[in-house]
Scaffold this active site. Sequence first.
Site, PDB file in Angstrom:
ATOM      1  N   LYS A  22      24.473  39.306 -33.848  1.00  0.00           N
ATOM      2  CA  LYS A  22      24.818  39.653 -32.464  1.00  0.00           C
ATOM      3  C   LYS A  22      26.030  38.868 -31.987  1.00  0.00           C
ATOM      4  O   LYS A  22      26.969  39.440 -31.420  1.00  0.00           O
ATOM      5  CB  LYS A  22      23.628  39.347 -31.540  1.00  0.00           C
ATOM      6  CG  LYS A  22      23.961  39.432 -30.067  1.00  0.00           C
ATOM      7  CD  LYS A  22      22.770  39.112 -29.202  1.00  0.00           C
ATOM      8  CE  LYS A  22      22.602  37.645 -28.893  1.00  0.00           C
ATOM      9  NZ  LYS A  22      23.469  37.118 -27.831  1.00  0.00           N
ATOM     10  N   ASN A  23      26.008  37.561 -32.217  1.00  0.00           N
ATOM     11  CA  ASN A  23      27.071  36.729 -31.654  1.00  0.00           C
ATOM     12  C   ASN A  23      28.431  37.016 -32.279  1.00  0.00           C
ATOM     13  O   ASN A  23      29.463  36.720 -31.685  1.00  0.00           O
ATOM     14  CB  ASN A  23      26.725  35.243 -31.803  1.00  0.00           C
ATOM     15  CG  ASN A  23      25.628  34.836 -30.817  1.00  0.00           C
ATOM     16  OD1 ASN A  23      25.350  35.567 -29.872  1.00  0.00           O
ATOM     17  ND2 ASN A  23      24.997  33.709 -31.062  1.00  0.00           N
ATOM     18  N   CYS A 118      23.403  31.619 -15.609  1.00  0.00           N
ATOM     19  CA  CYS A 118      22.531  31.979 -16.722  1.00  0.00           C
ATOM     20  C   CYS A 118      21.349  31.043 -16.729  1.00  0.00           C
ATOM     21  O   CYS A 118      21.474  29.875 -16.379  1.00  0.00           O
ATOM     22  CB  CYS A 118      23.309  31.869 -18.021  1.00  0.00           C
ATOM     23  SG  CYS A 118      22.264  32.082 -19.445  1.00  0.00           S
ATOM     24  N   ARG A 123      26.878  27.026 -17.581  1.00  0.00           N
ATOM     25  CA  ARG A 123      27.762  27.801 -18.434  1.00  0.00           C
ATOM     26  C   ARG A 123      29.049  28.263 -17.750  1.00  0.00           C
ATOM     27  O   ARG A 123      29.293  29.453 -17.569  1.00  0.00           O
ATOM     28  CB  ARG A 123      27.003  29.007 -19.019  1.00  0.00           C
ATOM     29  CG  ARG A 123      25.735  28.598 -19.702  1.00  0.00           C
ATOM     30  CD  ARG A 123      25.052  29.731 -20.381  1.00  0.00           C
ATOM     31  NE  ARG A 123      25.533  29.954 -21.729  1.00  0.00           N
ATOM     32  CZ  ARG A 123      25.074  30.907 -22.527  1.00  0.00           C
ATOM     33  NH1 ARG A 123      24.162  31.735 -22.099  1.00  0.00           N
ATOM     34  NH2 ARG A 123      25.536  31.042 -23.745  1.00  0.00           N
ATOM     35  N   PRO A 124      29.888  27.329 -17.379  1.00  0.00           N
ATOM     36  CA  PRO A 124      31.151  27.713 -16.736  1.00  0.00           C
ATOM     37  C   PRO A 124      32.134  28.333 -17.734  1.00  0.00           C
ATOM     38  O   PRO A 124      31.874  28.349 -18.944  1.00  0.00           O
ATOM     39  CB  PRO A 124      31.689  26.387 -16.216  1.00  0.00           C
ATOM     40  CG  PRO A 124      31.037  25.332 -17.024  1.00  0.00           C
ATOM     41  CD  PRO A 124      29.747  25.878 -17.523  1.00  0.00           C
ATOM     42  N   ASP A 126      35.596  27.463 -17.423  1.00  0.00           N
ATOM     43  CA  ASP A 126      36.852  26.754 -17.174  1.00  0.00           C
ATOM     44  C   ASP A 126      37.714  26.593 -18.429  1.00  0.00           C
ATOM     45  O   ASP A 126      38.941  26.709 -18.374  1.00  0.00           O
ATOM     46  CB  ASP A 126      36.572  25.380 -16.523  1.00  0.00           C
ATOM     47  CG  ASP A 126      35.590  24.538 -17.324  1.00  0.00           C
ATOM     48  OD1 ASP A 126      34.648  25.126 -17.898  1.00  0.00           O
ATOM     49  OD2 ASP A 126      35.754  23.315 -17.383  1.00  0.00           O
ATOM     50  N   LEU A 127      37.085  26.366 -19.570  1.00  0.00           N
ATOM     51  CA  LEU A 127      37.871  26.184 -20.806  1.00  0.00           C
ATOM     52  C   LEU A 127      38.563  27.481 -21.209  1.00  0.00           C
ATOM     53  O   LEU A 127      39.684  27.479 -21.721  1.00  0.00           O
ATOM     54  CB  LEU A 127      36.999  25.693 -21.958  1.00  0.00           C
ATOM     55  CG  LEU A 127      36.315  24.336 -21.793  1.00  0.00           C
ATOM     56  CD1 LEU A 127      35.588  23.947 -23.069  1.00  0.00           C
ATOM     57  CD2 LEU A 127      37.321  23.268 -21.423  1.00  0.00           C
ATOM     58  N   ASP A 310      20.665  27.726 -30.673  1.00  0.00           N
ATOM     59  CA  ASP A 310      19.963  29.012 -30.707  1.00  0.00           C
ATOM     60  C   ASP A 310      18.712  28.996 -31.591  1.00  0.00           C
ATOM     61  O   ASP A 310      17.995  29.993 -31.656  1.00  0.00           O
ATOM     62  CB  ASP A 310      20.908  30.118 -31.207  1.00  0.00           C
ATOM     63  CG  ASP A 310      21.818  30.626 -30.099  1.00  0.00           C
ATOM     64  OD1 ASP A 310      21.600  30.262 -28.929  1.00  0.00           O
ATOM     65  OD2 ASP A 310      22.746  31.407 -30.408  1.00  0.00           O
ATOM     66  N   ARG A 402      17.350  42.115 -26.466  1.00  0.00           N
ATOM     67  CA  ARG A 402      18.777  41.808 -26.377  1.00  0.00           C
ATOM     68  C   ARG A 402      19.313  41.350 -27.719  1.00  0.00           C
ATOM     69  O   ARG A 402      20.490  41.549 -28.011  1.00  0.00           O
ATOM     70  CB  ARG A 402      19.012  40.671 -25.365  1.00  0.00           C
ATOM     71  CG  ARG A 402      18.865  41.069 -23.917  1.00  0.00           C
ATOM     72  CD  ARG A 402      19.299  39.921 -23.031  1.00  0.00           C
ATOM     73  NE  ARG A 402      20.492  39.316 -23.592  1.00  0.00           N
ATOM     74  CZ  ARG A 402      20.798  38.019 -23.536  1.00  0.00           C
ATOM     75  NH1 ARG A 402      20.018  37.188 -22.913  1.00  0.00           N
ATOM     76  NH2 ARG A 402      21.905  37.564 -24.081  1.00  0.00           N
TER      77      ARG A 402
HETATM   78  C1  UD1 Z   1      26.799  28.704 -27.034  1.00  0.00           C
HETATM   79  C2  UD1 Z   1      26.554  27.969 -28.325  1.00  0.00           C
HETATM   80  C3  UD1 Z   1      26.440  29.007 -29.398  1.00  0.00           C
HETATM   81  C4  UD1 Z   1      25.337  29.978 -29.017  1.00  0.00           C
HETATM   82  C5  UD1 Z   1      25.551  30.586 -27.637  1.00  0.00           C
HETATM   83  C6  UD1 Z   1      24.387  31.423 -27.155  1.00  0.00           C
HETATM   84  C7  UD1 Z   1      27.403  25.852 -29.157  1.00  0.00           C
HETATM   85  C8  UD1 Z   1      28.555  24.919 -29.223  1.00  0.00           C
HETATM   86  N1  UD1 Z   1      27.601  27.006 -28.550  1.00  0.00           N
HETATM   87  O1  UD1 Z   1      28.002  29.431 -27.159  1.00  0.00           O
HETATM   88  O2  UD1 Z   1      26.178  28.401 -30.625  1.00  0.00           O
HETATM   89  O3  UD1 Z   1      25.251  30.997 -29.948  1.00  0.00           O
HETATM   90  O4  UD1 Z   1      25.723  29.549 -26.720  1.00  0.00           O
HETATM   91  O5  UD1 Z   1      23.259  30.681 -26.954  1.00  0.00           O
HETATM   92  O6  UD1 Z   1      26.348  25.557 -29.670  1.00  0.00           O
HETATM   93  N2  UD1 Z   1      31.368  25.104 -21.421  1.00  0.00           N
HETATM   94  C9  UD1 Z   1      32.101  24.664 -20.336  1.00  0.00           C
HETATM   95  N3  UD1 Z   1      33.205  25.382 -19.972  1.00  0.00           N
HETATM   96  C10 UD1 Z   1      33.602  26.510 -20.643  1.00  0.00           C
HETATM   97  C11 UD1 Z   1      32.836  26.935 -21.743  1.00  0.00           C
HETATM   98  C12 UD1 Z   1      31.720  26.211 -22.109  1.00  0.00           C
HETATM   99  O7  UD1 Z   1      31.776  23.655 -19.719  1.00  0.00           O
HETATM  100  O8  UD1 Z   1      34.610  27.137 -20.255  1.00  0.00           O
HETATM  101  C13 UD1 Z   1      30.171  24.323 -21.848  1.00  0.00           C
HETATM  102  C14 UD1 Z   1      28.894  25.114 -21.810  1.00  0.00           C
HETATM  103  O9  UD1 Z   1      28.310  25.111 -20.546  1.00  0.00           O
HETATM  104  C15 UD1 Z   1      28.069  24.417 -22.863  1.00  0.00           C
HETATM  105  C16 UD1 Z   1      29.106  23.992 -23.901  1.00  0.00           C
HETATM  106  O10 UD1 Z   1      30.343  23.998 -23.217  1.00  0.00           O
HETATM  107  O11 UD1 Z   1      27.459  23.280 -22.333  1.00  0.00           O
HETATM  108  C17 UD1 Z   1      29.214  24.906 -25.110  1.00  0.00           C
HETATM  109  O12 UD1 Z   1      29.383  26.228 -24.632  1.00  0.00           O
HETATM  110  P1  UD1 Z   1      29.979  27.418 -25.464  1.00  0.00           P
HETATM  111  O13 UD1 Z   1      29.983  27.071 -26.908  1.00  0.00           O
HETATM  112  O14 UD1 Z   1      31.210  27.894 -24.859  1.00  0.00           O
HETATM  113  O15 UD1 Z   1      28.913  28.505 -25.147  1.00  0.00           O
HETATM  114  P2  UD1 Z   1      28.782  29.846 -25.840  1.00  0.00           P
HETATM  115  O16 UD1 Z   1      30.060  30.384 -26.329  1.00  0.00           O
HETATM  116  O17 UD1 Z   1      27.938  30.643 -24.932  1.00  0.00           O
END
Ligand code: UD1
Length: 426
Positions: A22-23, A118, A123-124, A126-127, A310, A402
């Site tokens: 899925k991912n 979520c 889960r922002p 910003d990055l 996950d 899902r």
């Molecule tokens: C994350 C998981 C991924 C998993 C998915 C669904 C990690 C590193 N990532 O991916 O393995 O499949 O959830 O459960 O294990 N964050 C920010 N700002 C941003 C983006 C992220 O602060 O712009 C933070 C998130 O809140 C989180 C961390 O960075 O604490 C990692 O997030 P990210 O890897 O981006 O999340 P997903 O891509 O959803």
Amino acid sequence: MDKLRITGGTELHGSLDISGAKNSALKLMAASLLTAHPVTLTNMPNLADTRFLSQLLSVLGVEVYWPNGTNECRLNAETLSSTIAPYDQVRKMRASFNVLGPMLARYGHATVSLPGGCAIGARPVDLHLKALSAMGADLLVEGGYVKAAAIHGLKSARIVFPFVSVGATEHAMLAATLAKGTTILENAAQEPEIADLATCLNKMGADVSGAGTSTVTINGVESLSGAQHAVMPDRIEAGTFAMAAAAAGGDVTLQGVPVASLLALNDALLEAGVEVDADIEASTLRIRRGQTPLRAVNINTQPYPGFPTDLQAQFMALMALAKGTSIIRETIFENRFMHAPELSRLGADIAVRGQEAVINGVSQLYGAEVMATDLRASVSLVIAGLAASGVTDVNRIYHLDRGFERLEEKLTACGANIVRLDGAEG
Ligand code: UD1
């Protein structure tokens, strides 16, 4: 609302096939927006999330050909009718946000709703936005939408992520394929799904190297072509079934497993006393457990290649039955223990202290009515239900749909007693 009824206490025996990831599929689907030519994805998992993203793509004007029940999906984004991804289509699934970069890179503008809150944490994004801004995008966040423009196209950038983000790495990679010059992503996430995305992008004519390591280099190209790509197998599904077999006991061989991507889990299972035969060449993972009790193991979730967030909920279900006390630290998301109180309803002894869960193993779980709260949490309840004695009803299984393809069918084929009851009966 549908529910799953599991009559537990039966060992699992047999073999089962792993579906497409899925991912990975969701980001590959977003990649189709980068080109005017068809992208055909095989090994596509038929899931609520992938179907949902295909609807969003249709709203944007992508021609989607994906007959029901099949695992091949053809996406043709020759001309888009809109570059606006509305709230309703984005709020339900965070991965939808990744349509922003591709549309911006190809058309010079896009407006995408911010993903909603979520259940598992803030889960922002910003990055994601910082990366696009570094590539020259003008961004305006207004009324819950990100309005992005790059009239003269995106330009290359050197982006150093302050911490690892899977979504932001993928988003930047997608956008950079059509940016002018060479973009370098440092402290990039290394998840195998990122390498899968890069492989597909390169088939489309992109020039991406280093994906799957912490530095990804993307030489921008003028335009991309179509491609055919098989979605990589789902390591999370494989890990989930491995833990189901370990919890319920028995002898199960998983076929079509990306074995090399599950080393952290394999180590933890071996430490817990589960017999694991991993065959990288054959892409199989054989999981066996007889009468030997499980041993308690501590884990910390980490970005890849660490223990995946996950698989954390599923591991907690397993540890609920281990001899001794295990500590699980969740370092990726701040609120990802919602399965703990539900597991406790089945007799697990779990105390949550901030980012840590302390699990005192019990010798037996007992069936009860429980509620699924998010995708991976739901399947941890299924695992616990399979190992518990008596009947477990898992409510709100739309979460499961899902992300798990034909879950009951696959488990039933291994001897599980699990049925879906429709809302009328529940
Ligand atoms: C994350 C998981 C991924 C998993 C998915 C669904 C990690 C590193 N990532 O991916 O393995 O499949 O959830 O459960 O294990 N964050 C920010 N700002 C941003 C983006 C992220 O602060 O712009 C933070 C998130 O809140 C989180 C961390 O960075 O604490 C990692 O997030 P990210 O890897 O981006 O999340 P997903 O891509 O959803």
